[in-house]
Design an enzyme around this catalytic site. Structure first.
Site, PDB file in Angstrom:
ATOM      1  N   LYS A 114      -2.918   8.586   2.688  1.00  0.00           N
ATOM      2  CA  LYS A 114      -4.168   8.440   3.459  1.00  0.00           C
ATOM      3  C   LYS A 114      -3.997   8.992   4.874  1.00  0.00           C
ATOM      4  O   LYS A 114      -4.949   9.492   5.468  1.00  0.00           O
ATOM      5  CB  LYS A 114      -4.617   6.975   3.505  1.00  0.00           C
ATOM      6  CG  LYS A 114      -5.094   6.408   2.177  1.00  0.00           C
ATOM      7  CD  LYS A 114      -6.335   7.094   1.651  1.00  0.00           C
ATOM      8  CE  LYS A 114      -6.980   6.318   0.504  1.00  0.00           C
ATOM      9  NZ  LYS A 114      -7.987   7.137  -0.223  1.00  0.00           N
ATOM     10  N   TYR A 168       0.850  -1.207   0.000  1.00  0.00           N
ATOM     11  CA  TYR A 168       0.000   0.000   0.000  1.00  0.00           C
ATOM     12  C   TYR A 168       0.883   1.254   0.000  1.00  0.00           C
ATOM     13  O   TYR A 168       0.529   2.292  -0.563  1.00  0.00           O
ATOM     14  CB  TYR A 168      -0.963  -0.031   1.188  1.00  0.00           C
ATOM     15  CG  TYR A 168      -2.175   0.843   0.985  1.00  0.00           C
ATOM     16  CD1 TYR A 168      -3.074   0.587  -0.056  1.00  0.00           C
ATOM     17  CD2 TYR A 168      -2.435   1.926   1.816  1.00  0.00           C
ATOM     18  CE1 TYR A 168      -4.185   1.389  -0.248  1.00  0.00           C
ATOM     19  CE2 TYR A 168      -3.546   2.725   1.634  1.00  0.00           C
ATOM     20  CZ  TYR A 168      -4.415   2.448   0.602  1.00  0.00           C
ATOM     21  OH  TYR A 168      -5.520   3.256   0.417  1.00  0.00           O
TER      22      TYR A 168
END
Ligand code: NAD
Length: 256
Positions: A163, A156
């Site tokens: 994020k 990720y």
């Protein structure tokens, strides 16, 4: 029960196709009586998004690439021209270079880092600034985030860091806009098979891990994320701001 969003106008950014989380949200908003405005990212997406908008009663469709300041200005003018106040903004947008979602995080380039943060985090700030003046009766802004903001999730990478910036932006925006009656929240969705998710190397192993370890012993569904978006958009969520709500079959609570 009466429709939860009757009389509300909602702007939804991030519908690319039928599998988009934003599309599930748009459908749930329509079910609850909202008037929908969708945006598409450039001409490549226009026909698909216009076709989907055609399935919603009276939905409108505008162009908006969030990296282009002129497109945000044009969006603001088009929203003003509708003559209606805006009640809800859904920001369901993210992007990172594919190579940054497969090689070690330490290899992330300066450009790749900047791009991921520009599209996936800064755009919440710029779009909120664009639409907040139109939320004359208060409003609800929400964005989509993921556990990779808080914990290391293999592959990720830079998206997790973006994020984290997005979740911090939720809190700062909530503090700035609260006096205008505008609430700002994040929904941290569990993994869902979408075009963006397919860009993450070995995504199917993430789905398998969640299904075996989450308290509910399954993955979450787009409709469950969408119903949480309805709650945040509606007056039921009127006391909630600056928060990140997990819709992930409970996966984030699990340790060893
Ligand atoms: P998706 O590919 O359907 O949606 C991503 C959207 O971002 C697309 O509509 C794309 O056009 C838009 N976008 C990218 N760059 C843009 C730009 N410059 N301007 C305007 N729009 C741009 O995938 P999705 O999974 O529905 O993703 C929506 C959101 O949900 C993203 O923020 C994603 O990180 C988040 N999320 C997804 C998952 C998952 O597992 N799918 C889990 C948690 C959070």
């Amino acid at each position: 029960m009466s429709a939860l969003l009757a009389g509300k106008t909602a702007l939804v950014l991030g519908v690319a196709n039928r599998w988009s989380i934003a599309w599930a949200i748009a459908q749930a908003f329509q079910r609850e009586g909202a008037h929908l405005i969708l945006t598409y990212q450039g001409e490549r997406q226009r026909l698909t998004v216009e076709e989907l908008a055609g399935e919603l009663d009276g939905a409108e469709c505008f162009s908006c690439d969030v990296t282009q300041e002129a497109e945000l200005t044009a969006l603001r003018s088009r929203l003003e021209a509708t003559g209606k106040p805006l009640d809800v903004l859904v920001h369901s947008i993210a992007f990172a270079n594919r190579e940054d979602l497969s090689r070690p995080f330490v290899e992330t380039s300066r450009d790749g880092f900047a791009l991921a943060h520009d599209v996936s985090a800064y755009s919440l700030v710029s779009v909120s600034r664009t639409v907040a003046p139109l939320m004359s009766s208060g409003g609800s802004i929400m964005t989509l985030t993921y556990l990779g903001a808080q914990r290391v999730v293999t592959n990720y990478n830079v998206m997790g860091v973006a994020k984290a910036a997005l979740e911090a932006s939720v809190r700062y925006l909530a503090a700035d806009l609260g006096a205008q009656g505008i609430r700002v929240n994040g929904i941290s969705a569990g993994p869902i098979k979408t075009a963006s998710a397919r860009g993450i190397k070995d995504f199917s192993s993430v789905l398998d891990a969640v299904a075996s370890r989450a308290p509910l012993k399954r993955n979450c569904e787009p409709g469950e994320v969408a119903d949480t978006a309805v709650f945040l958009a509606s007056d039921l969520g009127r006391g909630v701001t600056g928060n990140v709500l997990y819709v992930d079959a409970g996966f984030q609570i699990m340790g060893l």
